[in-house]
Design a protein around this motif. Structure first.
Motif, short mmCIF file in Angstrom:
data_model
loop_
_atom_site.label_atom_id
_atom_site.label_comp_id
_atom_site.label_asym_id
_atom_site.label_seq_id
_atom_site.Cartn_x
_atom_site.Cartn_y
_atom_site.Cartn_z
N ASN A 170 48.73 23.05 -6.89
CA ASN A 170 49.88 22.38 -6.28
C ASN A 170 49.37 21.37 -5.28
OD1 ASN A 170 51.82 23.89 -7.68
ND2 ASN A 170 51.70 25.54 -6.19
N VAL A 171 50.08 20.28 -5.17
CA VAL A 171 49.72 19.21 -4.24
C VAL A 171 51.00 18.73 -3.57
CG1 VAL A 171 47.65 18.46 -5.51
CG2 VAL A 171 49.88 17.50 -6.10
N GLN A 172 50.83 17.95 -2.54
CA GLN A 172 51.98 17.38 -1.85
C GLN A 172 51.95 15.87 -2.07
OE1 GLN A 172 52.05 17.45 2.52
NE2 GLN A 172 54.11 18.29 2.37
N THR A 173 53.07 15.32 -2.50
CA THR A 173 53.14 13.88 -2.68
C THR A 173 53.04 13.20 -1.33
OG1 THR A 173 55.53 13.70 -2.46
CG2 THR A 173 54.67 14.14 -4.69
N ILE A 174 52.78 11.91 -1.33
CA ILE A 174 52.68 11.18 -0.08
C ILE A 174 54.01 11.17 0.66
CG2 ILE A 174 53.15 8.83 -0.89
CD1 ILE A 174 50.37 8.29 0.84
N GLY A 175 55.09 11.41 -0.07
CA GLY A 175 56.41 11.50 0.54
C GLY A 175 56.77 12.89 1.03
N GLY A 176 55.86 13.86 0.86
CA GLY A 176 56.06 15.19 1.38
C GLY A 176 56.62 16.21 0.41
N LEU A 192 45.57 9.34 -10.07
CA LEU A 192 46.14 10.10 -8.97
C LEU A 192 45.30 9.82 -7.73
CD1 LEU A 192 46.72 13.58 -10.71
CD2 LEU A 192 48.28 11.63 -10.56
N GLY A 193 45.93 9.23 -6.71
CA GLY A 193 45.22 8.86 -5.49
C GLY A 193 45.44 9.87 -4.37
N PHE A 194 44.32 10.33 -3.80
CA PHE A 194 44.36 11.30 -2.69
C PHE A 194 43.70 10.68 -1.47
CE2 PHE A 194 45.04 13.93 -6.35
CZ PHE A 194 45.89 14.92 -5.91
N LYS A 223 47.53 12.92 2.51
CA LYS A 223 46.13 12.91 2.94
C LYS A 223 45.57 14.33 2.89
CE LYS A 223 45.05 10.64 6.67
NZ LYS A 223 45.08 9.94 7.98
N ILE A 224 44.32 14.43 2.42
CA ILE A 224 43.67 15.72 2.31
C ILE A 224 42.23 15.62 2.80
CG2 ILE A 224 45.06 16.48 0.33
CD1 ILE A 224 42.54 15.84 -1.42
N ASP A 225 41.61 16.77 2.98
CA ASP A 225 40.17 16.85 3.20
C ASP A 225 39.51 17.15 1.86
OD1 ASP A 225 40.44 16.39 5.89
OD2 ASP A 225 39.97 18.45 6.51
#
Length: 165
Positions: free
Chosen positions: A7-13, A59-61, A94-96
């Motif tokens: 699971n990931v979070q979109t840039i919009g949350g 997919l950009g992180f 944004k992620i690490d």
């Protein structure tokens, strides 16, 4: 296990599962708008526009771990990507990508495709090519331009996509 398990979070949350991309060829990239390699956004967008109808997605992180070259909040990052670079491919929060707070997706990607000098991500714009079954096919260095990945993308979208139509 494959990338569809994350699971990931979109840039919009918004929370999202990567299972939504099942069956697509993916290029997963850690990005930074203030990096000297940021002109690669143009090449990534060109790949996306060229191949999206054939089942390919970038997919950009965004990541701020390399000389703080992505200092803004998610809204500022999204605005910079869209306005300054014309990005239309999906962006995520944004992620690490290294250290104790490494996002689980990047733990998996690094385990599946270690780098030349170990598994850590060395810089912005490290790229991971994923096949239609969610498996990591290849890792590309930050300096590998998107144009140099075209033949590998075409190989992955070719026969399986044509057979599915």
């Amino acid at each position: 296990m494959n990338i569809y398990d994350f699971n990931v979070q979109t840039i919009g949350g918004e929370e999202k599962t990567l299972a939504e991309y099942r069956g697509q060829v993916l290029l997963i990239v850690n990005t930074a708008t203030q990096c000297g390699l940021a002109p690669q956004f143009d090449g990534l967008e060109k790949l996306y526009q060229t191949y999206k109808e054939q089942g390919f997605t970038v997919l950009g992180f965004p990541c701020n771990q390399f000389r703080e070259q992505e200092p803004g909040d998610n809204g500022q990052v999204e605005q910079a990507c869209r306005i300054n670079f014309g990005v239309t491919f999906p962006l995520f929060a944004k992620i690490d990508v290294n250290g104790n707070a490494t996002h689980p997706l990047y733990r998996y990607l690094k385990k599946e495709a270690g780098g030349l000098f170990g598994s850590g991500i060395k810089w912005n714009f490290t790229k991971f090519l994923i096949d239609r079954d969610g498996r990591v096919v290849k890792r590309f260095s930050p300096t590998t331009t998107p144009a140099r990945i075209v033949s590998k993308i075409e190989r992955l979208i070719g026969a399986p996509y044509a057979a599915a139509k």
